[in-house]
Design an enzyme around this catalytic site. Sequence first.
Site, PDB file in Angstrom:
ATOM      1  CE1 TYR A 141      -3.647  -2.474   0.494  1.00  0.00           C
ATOM      2  CE2 TYR A 141      -4.663  -0.450   1.292  1.00  0.00           C
ATOM      3  CZ  TYR A 141      -4.776  -1.745   0.827  1.00  0.00           C
ATOM      4  OH  TYR A 141      -6.027  -2.315   0.711  1.00  0.00           O
ATOM      5  CE  LYS A 192       1.327 -17.615  -2.987  1.00  0.00           C
ATOM      6  NZ  LYS A 192       0.389 -18.756  -3.043  1.00  0.00           N
ATOM      7  CG  ASP A 224      -2.566 -20.061  -1.592  1.00  0.00           C
ATOM      8  OD1 ASP A 224      -1.983 -20.042  -0.486  1.00  0.00           O
ATOM      9  OD2 ASP A 224      -2.141 -20.725  -2.560  1.00  0.00           O
ATOM     10  CG  ASP A 248      -8.180  -4.458   1.763  1.00  0.00           C
ATOM     11  OD1 ASP A 248      -9.098  -3.960   2.437  1.00  0.00           O
ATOM     12  OD2 ASP A 248      -8.157  -4.434   0.515  1.00  0.00           O
ATOM     13  CG  ASP A 252     -13.800  -6.746   2.782  1.00  0.00           C
ATOM     14  OD1 ASP A 252     -13.488  -6.036   3.762  1.00  0.00           O
ATOM     15  OD2 ASP A 252     -14.275  -6.283   1.724  1.00  0.00           O
TER      16      ASP A 252
HETATM   17  C1  IPM Z   1     -10.326  -0.943   4.268  1.00  0.00           C
HETATM   18  C2  IPM Z   1     -10.604  -0.328   2.923  1.00  0.00           C
HETATM   19  C3  IPM Z   1      -9.456   0.598   2.563  1.00  0.00           C
HETATM   20  C4  IPM Z   1      -8.213  -0.259   2.467  1.00  0.00           C
HETATM   21  C5  IPM Z   1      -9.671   1.428   1.297  1.00  0.00           C
HETATM   22  C6  IPM Z   1     -10.950   2.236   1.362  1.00  0.00           C
HETATM   23  C7  IPM Z   1      -8.499   2.330   1.012  1.00  0.00           C
HETATM   24  O1  IPM Z   1     -10.833  -1.310   1.969  1.00  0.00           O
HETATM   25  O2  IPM Z   1     -10.177  -0.187   5.252  1.00  0.00           O
HETATM   26  O3  IPM Z   1     -10.268  -2.164   4.341  1.00  0.00           O
HETATM   27  O4  IPM Z   1      -7.951  -0.860   1.415  1.00  0.00           O
HETATM   28  O5  IPM Z   1      -7.488  -0.313   3.447  1.00  0.00           O
HETATM   29 MG    MG Z   2     -10.955  -3.282   2.781  1.00  0.00          MG
END
Ligand code: IPM
Ligand code: MG
Length: 364
Positions: A141, A192, A224, A248, A252
């Site tokens: 990032y 990884k 993975d 990230d 999710d």
């Molecule tokens: C998160 C989001 C952010 C990230 C984006 C909005 C930049 O997806 O906080 O997980 O990738 O960190």
């Molecule tokens: Mg995110």
Amino acid sequence: MTQRILILAGDGIGPEITAEAVKILKLLQTRWNLDIALDFGLIGGCAYDATGVPLPKETLELAQHADAILLGAVGGPQWESLDIKVRPEKGLLGIRSALGLFANLRPAILYPQLAAASTLKPEVVSNLDIMIVRELTGGIYFSQPRGIRQTDTGEREGFNTLVYRESEIRRIAKVAFTTAMERDSRLCSVDKANVLEATEFWREIITDVAKDFPKVKLSHMYVDNAAMQLVRNPKQFDVMVTTNMFGDILSDCAAMLTGSIGMLPSASLNEQGKGMYEPIHGSAPDIAGKGIANPLATILSVAMMLRYSLDMPKYAQRIEEAVGIVLAQGLRTSDIYAPNTTEVSTDTMGDAVVAALTNVDYSS
Ligand code: IPM
Ligand code: MG
């Protein structure tokens, strides 16, 4: 001493959900006389519209003076065609970086009342309680060089770089091991290492830090496989620690195991314990302004703030219990709606949490 809390509502559903969290903060002021003061600032697309940049200097100054920050969400389709340097997401990445918020704690907890909302079988997710510790200010990032350039042959290429310094890995490892010690003492580091040298090095340093935490059972997993295991048998995990980008993605995935990404808070902490707190869902532009977004992740982010930055765990617990009460009452926003429950709006949900906090007698 007054604790200053900076509210950054941001874009999309951000203003709606933070408004409900502010109701909780105001209740803390009025009902329990907590010495907190609220400031408000702009970040993301709304900041770009007002000032031409997604992270205005005034916001950064307010953030630097705040004891803790509550953030809604940033981004939306109307800003997607902007130069990447001024896109809303840059505001978020910029504040994380400027404040050194390297440790991102993302719990994935299944509320028993919501077991039916998960897309996985109830027996796979019942009592799920995972903590993902994501490195937040390094890795791909932020590493240089990066960009889009013309090669010698005239072809264009996009490129990013993945760098992890030893000190960056050590400090996130320490947070992860310490977090594991406070829980079930199991830590899975995700990398990884079979392909990427930067994460081969990550594994080496994590293994070295483990020597200082002999009570924690450390394991390593390729990313993975970790993605697959999260869906196959998520309860094998207690704490997971991983890089910025893998975190990230996996957070999710872990969030959805719990049925709704609309339920999950997060904390991003720096070395001084100062933190920014935000729901892990995004700005959800498709439902913005409709009054149907789930404010509980933001309200639970306030609880995390009280626990990690303001040293008021008692009030954190009360808020978490109040969320449990409203769920037990059958109140649901549309994202967690199920038959035989009552669908309510964003502000009705917020008011219900306020009512739950107001009605419980805490004197005993
Ligand atoms: C998160 C989001 C952010 C990230 C984006 C909005 C930049 O997806 O906080 O997980 O990738 O960190
Ligand atoms: Mg995110």
